[in-house]
Design a protein around this motif. Structure first.
Motif, mmCIF file in Angstrom:
data_model
loop_
_atom_site.group_PDB
_atom_site.id
_atom_site.type_symbol
_atom_site.label_atom_id
_atom_site.label_comp_id
_atom_site.label_asym_id
_atom_site.label_seq_id
_atom_site.Cartn_x
_atom_site.Cartn_y
_atom_site.Cartn_z
ATOM 1 N N VAL A 30 0.664 -0.967 0.105
ATOM 2 C CA VAL A 30 -0.201 -0.647 -0.030
ATOM 3 C C VAL A 30 0.551 0.912 -0.070
ATOM 4 O O VAL A 30 0.390 2.104 -1.017
ATOM 5 N N ALA A 31 1.685 0.879 0.975
ATOM 6 C CA ALA A 31 3.187 2.466 1.059
ATOM 7 C C ALA A 31 3.289 2.636 -0.342
ATOM 8 O O ALA A 31 3.436 3.785 -1.245
ATOM 9 N N LEU A 73 6.586 10.121 5.567
ATOM 10 C CA LEU A 73 6.380 8.884 6.850
ATOM 11 C C LEU A 73 6.859 7.708 6.852
ATOM 12 O O LEU A 73 7.251 7.467 8.007
ATOM 13 N N LEU A 74 6.904 7.394 5.790
ATOM 14 C CA LEU A 74 8.415 6.873 5.726
ATOM 15 C C LEU A 74 9.417 6.875 6.581
ATOM 16 O O LEU A 74 10.735 6.362 6.997
ATOM 17 N N GLY A 75 9.727 8.069 5.655
ATOM 18 C CA GLY A 75 11.597 8.863 6.447
ATOM 19 C C GLY A 75 11.044 8.728 7.895
ATOM 20 O O GLY A 75 12.119 8.491 8.322
ATOM 21 N N ARG A 92 15.456 11.425 3.736
ATOM 22 C CA ARG A 92 15.303 10.269 4.379
ATOM 23 C C ARG A 92 14.538 10.180 3.196
ATOM 24 O O ARG A 92 13.956 9.049 1.897
ATOM 25 N N ALA A 93 13.260 11.109 3.272
ATOM 26 C CA ALA A 93 12.046 11.064 2.095
ATOM 27 C C ALA A 93 12.020 11.253 0.582
ATOM 28 O O ALA A 93 12.093 10.693 0.209
ATOM 29 N N ALA A 94 13.428 12.047 0.466
ATOM 30 C CA ALA A 94 13.427 11.924 -0.624
ATOM 31 C C ALA A 94 14.368 10.492 -1.030
ATOM 32 O O ALA A 94 14.164 10.020 -2.998
ATOM 33 N N LEU A 95 15.282 9.851 -0.669
ATOM 34 C CA LEU A 95 15.861 8.434 -0.806
ATOM 35 C C LEU A 95 14.893 7.484 -1.582
ATOM 36 O O LEU A 95 15.180 6.720 -2.102
ATOM 37 N N ILE A 96 13.708 7.946 -0.468
ATOM 38 C CA ILE A 96 12.612 6.621 -0.573
ATOM 39 C C ILE A 96 11.766 6.571 -1.987
ATOM 40 O O ILE A 96 10.773 6.147 -2.514
ATOM 41 N N VAL A 148 13.446 -1.864 0.947
ATOM 42 C CA VAL A 148 14.528 -2.128 0.760
ATOM 43 C C VAL A 148 15.777 -0.356 0.954
ATOM 44 O O VAL A 148 16.128 -0.492 1.753
ATOM 45 N N CYS A 149 14.729 0.685 1.085
ATOM 46 C CA CYS A 149 15.059 1.935 1.239
ATOM 47 C C CYS A 149 15.279 2.303 2.401
ATOM 48 O O CYS A 149 16.009 2.969 3.504
ATOM 49 N N TYR A 150 13.618 1.539 3.127
ATOM 50 C CA TYR A 150 13.656 1.757 4.731
ATOM 51 C C TYR A 150 15.012 0.989 5.488
ATOM 52 O O TYR A 150 15.466 1.720 6.270
ATOM 53 N N TYR A 151 15.032 -0.033 5.057
ATOM 54 C CA TYR A 151 16.037 -0.488 6.119
ATOM 55 C C TYR A 151 17.312 -0.516 5.147
ATOM 56 O O TYR A 151 18.043 -0.180 6.153
ATOM 57 N N VAL A 152 18.151 0.640 4.717
ATOM 58 C CA VAL A 152 18.899 0.756 4.140
ATOM 59 C C VAL A 152 19.138 1.888 4.870
ATOM 60 O O VAL A 152 20.048 2.323 5.601
#
Length: 285
Positions: A30-31, A73-75, A92-96, A148-152
């Protein structure tokens, strides 16, 4: 016994991780869909059998706002505990967002390459199937990229964080029970009086001080249990030391030695009644 315990724990841990992945995957999907919404929704509308009007500027702005909010939010979630700094949150938001956008934009090319040279019927059916499949794979790819980006981000944050200083043990000073002055003969004090059967154990009782020595005092223990049938006890009035309980008390005429550290107050409870003190003297306790 320990040999059987270890493998069981390992299997339980693996099962727990698998359940966690299954439970979190819909949320990541969903995200990822929300992140790729500005690109996915036009594909879905183009694949619809009913012609759809193009999106207005305000509608596209709403889609981009949803995508940016999801990335922020994910960042914030990727930062772990604590309130992140604004710059770190934007990075973080830009990377995700970049990872999700790259996956969503690459998915149609992958689908077209896979469908090249295959016959899917008439051109209209082929085009519709291509758009629907591209939208589905784009959303799934963006969800995977987000995870993947969240864990990175979390891994990099833990690695770059400064090592925490080791916690210093807190030493709480323990003050021994000491009195301001030594108990004097004829005074009633509260103390922990050692048991006759086991001097390593003690019970809290009031007592009458007989003599003061260098490290301890010789006392007679006071009890509220009836000892009228005992010759080695005398009844002790409450006058001068107990004005609250209203109970009768008896005084044991066998002395005990109590270290000064086991006296529980800084001042005496009161004075031994004169009649009781005379009985103590006559008994030669």
């Amino acid at each position: 016994m320990s040999g059987h315990y270890g493998p069981g724990v390992g299997r339980a841990g693996g099962g727990g991780c698998g359940c966690a992945v299954l439970l979190l995957f819909p949320g990541w999907f969903v995200a990822g869909y929300l992140l790729a919404l500005p690109a996915v929704l036009p594909w879905v509308m183009a694949a619809s059998s009913t012609p759809q009007p193009p999106l207005q500027a305000s509608q596209r702005a709403v889609l981009w706002a949803i995508s940016v909010f999801t990335a922020l939010l994910l960042g914030w979630m990727a930062g772990g505990r604590g309130r992140p700094r604004p710059v770190a949150l934007l990075v973080r938001a830009a990377l995700i967002g970049a990872a999700a956008a790259g996956a969503a934009l690459a998915a149609p090319a992958v689908v077209r390459a896979g469908l090249a040279g295959r016959s899917l019927g008439d051109p209209a059916t082929q085009a519709a199937g291509e758009h629907v499949l591209a939208a589905t794979l784009g959303t799934a790819a963006s969800a995977v990229a987000t995870a993947v980006c969240y864990y990175v981000v979390r891994w990099w944050g833990r690695r770059s964080a400064a090592p925490a200083a080791p916690a210093r043990p807190v030493h709480i000073p323990v003050r021994p029970r000491t009195t301001v002055r030594r108990p004097a003969p004829g005074e009633v004090w509260l103390a922990e009086i050692p048991l006759r059967e086991d001097r390593s154990q003690a019970l809290r009782h009031y007592c009458v001080v007989l003599e003061s020595h260098a490290s301890h005092a010789s006392v007679l223990q006071i009890t509220s249990q009836s000892k009228d049938h005992r010759d080695d006890f005398v009844k002790m009035p409450n006058d001068g030391w107990d004005l609250v309980s209203g109970k009768d008390h008896w005084l044991e005429l066998r002395r005990r030695d109590v270290p000064y550290r086991q006296f529980l107050k800084n001042t005496p409870q009161g004075l031994c009644p004169s009649d009781t003190w005379q009985e103590i003297v006559r008994a030669g306790a």
